[in-house]
Scaffold this active site. Sequence first.
Site, short mmCIF file in Angstrom:
data_model
loop_
_atom_site.label_atom_id
_atom_site.label_comp_id
_atom_site.label_asym_id
_atom_site.label_seq_id
_atom_site.Cartn_x
_atom_site.Cartn_y
_atom_site.Cartn_z
CG HIS A 1 8.91 -14.55 8.71
ND1 HIS A 1 9.67 -13.79 9.55
CD2 HIS A 1 7.75 -14.80 9.35
CE1 HIS A 1 9.01 -13.60 10.68
NE2 HIS A 1 7.83 -14.21 10.59
CD GLU B 1 13.72 -10.78 11.10
OE1 GLU B 1 12.95 -11.55 11.70
OE2 GLU B 1 14.13 -10.97 9.96
CD GLU C 1 9.92 -10.75 8.32
OE1 GLU C 1 10.74 -10.52 9.20
OE2 GLU C 1 10.22 -11.39 7.29
CG HIS D 1 9.28 -25.73 5.77
ND1 HIS D 1 8.05 -26.02 5.20
CD2 HIS D 1 9.62 -26.83 6.50
CE1 HIS D 1 7.67 -27.23 5.58
NE2 HIS D 1 8.59 -27.74 6.37
CD GLU D 2 15.03 -18.93 5.41
OE1 GLU D 2 14.59 -18.15 6.26
OE2 GLU D 2 14.82 -18.75 4.18
N PRO E 1 0.82 -1.19 0.00
CG PRO E 1 -0.61 -1.47 1.83
CD PRO E 1 0.63 -2.01 1.22
C1 NOJ Z 1 14.32 -14.24 8.37
C2 NOJ Z 1 13.07 -14.34 9.18
O1 NOJ Z 1 12.35 -13.15 9.17
C3 NOJ Z 1 13.43 -14.72 10.58
O2 NOJ Z 1 12.30 -14.71 11.41
C4 NOJ Z 1 14.10 -16.07 10.57
O3 NOJ Z 1 14.52 -16.39 11.86
C5 NOJ Z 1 15.31 -16.06 9.63
N1 NOJ Z 1 14.97 -15.54 8.36
C6 NOJ Z 1 15.87 -17.46 9.47
O4 NOJ Z 1 14.93 -18.28 8.83
#
Ligand code: NOJ
Length: 661
Positions: free
Chosen positions: A448, A473, A467, A376-377, A191
């Site tokens: 995220h 962070e 996110e 899951h990254e 937005p």
């Molecule tokens: C970025 C994400 O926003 C965070 O929450 C996460 O801990 C790290 N990546 C690792 O996956």
Amino acid sequence: MHKRNFWDNLRYLFRRQKNFEYSVPSPSERLVLKFIIDQSGLFYEVKKDNKTLFRRSRLGLKLKDETPLEKNFSLVRLRNKSENETWETAWGEEKEIVNHYNETAFYLAETSGKKRLLTLRFRVFNDGFAFRYEIQPQPEFQKLIITDEETEFNVDYNSYAWQIPAFEPDRYEYNYEKTNVYNLKKPVHTPLTLLSPTGDYLSIHEAALYDYGEMTLKLNEKNVLAADIAPLSDGAKAYVSLPWQTPWRLVMVADSAIGLTTNRIMLNLNDPPRGDFSWVKPLKFIGIWWAMYVGEWTWASGERHGATTAHAKEYIDAAKRLGVDGLLIEGWNNGWDGDWLKNGATSDFIHPQPDFNLDEVAEYAKNNHIELIGHHETVGFVDNYERQLEAAYQYYAKHHVRYVKPGYAGSMMVIQGRREWHHSQLGVKHYQKALELAAKYHISLDVHEPIKGTGIERTWPNLLTREGARGQEYEGGALDPSHACILPFTRLLSGGMDYTSGIFDVTNQNKRMATTLARQLAYYVTIFSGMQMAADRPRFYEEVNKPAFKFIHDVPVSWAKTVPLLGEIGVSYAVARKDRDSEDWYIGGVTNGDGRRVRLSLDFLDTGGYTAEIYRDGDGAHYRDNQLSLIIESRAVTKNDFLDLYMAPGGGFAIRLKKAY
Ligand code: NOJ
């Protein structure tokens, strides 16, 4: 006689009109949208209270190997419709939402060439308007390559815009900057919130984004604000099969900044749920997470590995004692050793590290009634992820893991072997595929590095949060206290956000917060999220600041009603929300780097008495050097009362209004 086919007939039946204007008023008639067809193309204009908000703005689509769909159209027919319904949300900021608009669909046909057909559908609400392009399959027109969308949003050049840049490596995770529209040098995300010289607040966004690149905005060659669709790596904007429609182009309109914050048009423009989602439950959770950010533990294997079976059990015990519903476990799988941002092509979502036993942890969680939030990254390696996606969800579902936090760190995705933007058509399709597959396994998501919110959580309520902006962070230097006073008027207009609130260790030198402690509590009300994290380590809740944690324990995640109380973009914001499951109300307030006194009227309360449990900054509190000064106090109030509150620089307050009688 020439035998007419179906399309010819349709064109023949309705009188052709080459120059045409038609106004669609909002139900209140304060907003009026005029659609115009003339020799030079298709346009719209919008007025509010007779003042022009959008000057003549072009509409059109450019196509590969085809003449653009932009001019030489005549009106075949139009269809009007009005709607005034109230629907119930599965969860969210409101229990009930009113959907009230006037709609006109303009069915257009080209006057020359292939005589292609195009529909433009406009909806005008009391607090905004929306439109989209719809294309039906036609004999000589079945598949298209969209090369550009020409939609203009011809706002006053002098309007202020609160913007984050598009096509940058950190996706949506930037600090907002306030600039004049004429100073927008590069594309920006939506937005996009604007303040026009007429004093009107606008936010340009989109709803129901499927099968297309996201719409960013930039000044076009005529210096008019216009759509700039995120491209695919070959430069095309989208490959589509007909029938196809664009997402809704949406503009929210309000008399005040806080007026924007309860605009529900985006959700209204999305479809009701596809199927039964009664299994979706918003929740509050802690995580094996912040300990990694402050350097106590690691995602990677080794002595300080965070996601061990033993730590998970300790955190499950803590979650139970704290009365939160779930536990997020990051760093449980293979792929974290070395520079994890480089491991995405081989990350593995099915095999845990040797010191983590999911069977044991899942069993322990189940026996203690704690939900697990899996992780899951993907690092944006969509090809690698999609190969494992179904097996990865099955693995979690088998272990009763009903929530997953997928992450897409990295500046680009790898899809079909090519580097693509997260918000390109292929990125959008991947997020959707993952969401639908998650629904099949009754898994809810906290995405995220997501695609931005366009209200699809109405249709897919298992998309509990995302996110998609700078979250906590980034604290430790990269966040200013004004940031959380901008989000409610910008990013949060696109849906909830996992801001990872509730850091109590605000003075930690490894990750110092630009907030007071009281403000960490305020976020649970000012920043809506269908999944709320209590992001710090449990010992800070149990030992260091137990009385303050009570607010996090009490505060609900899903609300019956939301009433904004005050706010100015980048300055301050306060909102009251009523619990969905009780008679209690909650208030949160935040300020920028300046201290502020505010007087809140409690006239939104229902009749009867309440106990106000107030968590506020102490005198002398300051986000720079006196973050922990917190006062917790109670008093009896009714709807006839006012609360006078002080917010310290970078501070805020959180209040529970507990129904007493
Ligand atoms: C970025 C994400 O926003 C965070 O929450 C996460 O801990 C790290 N990546 C690792 O996956």
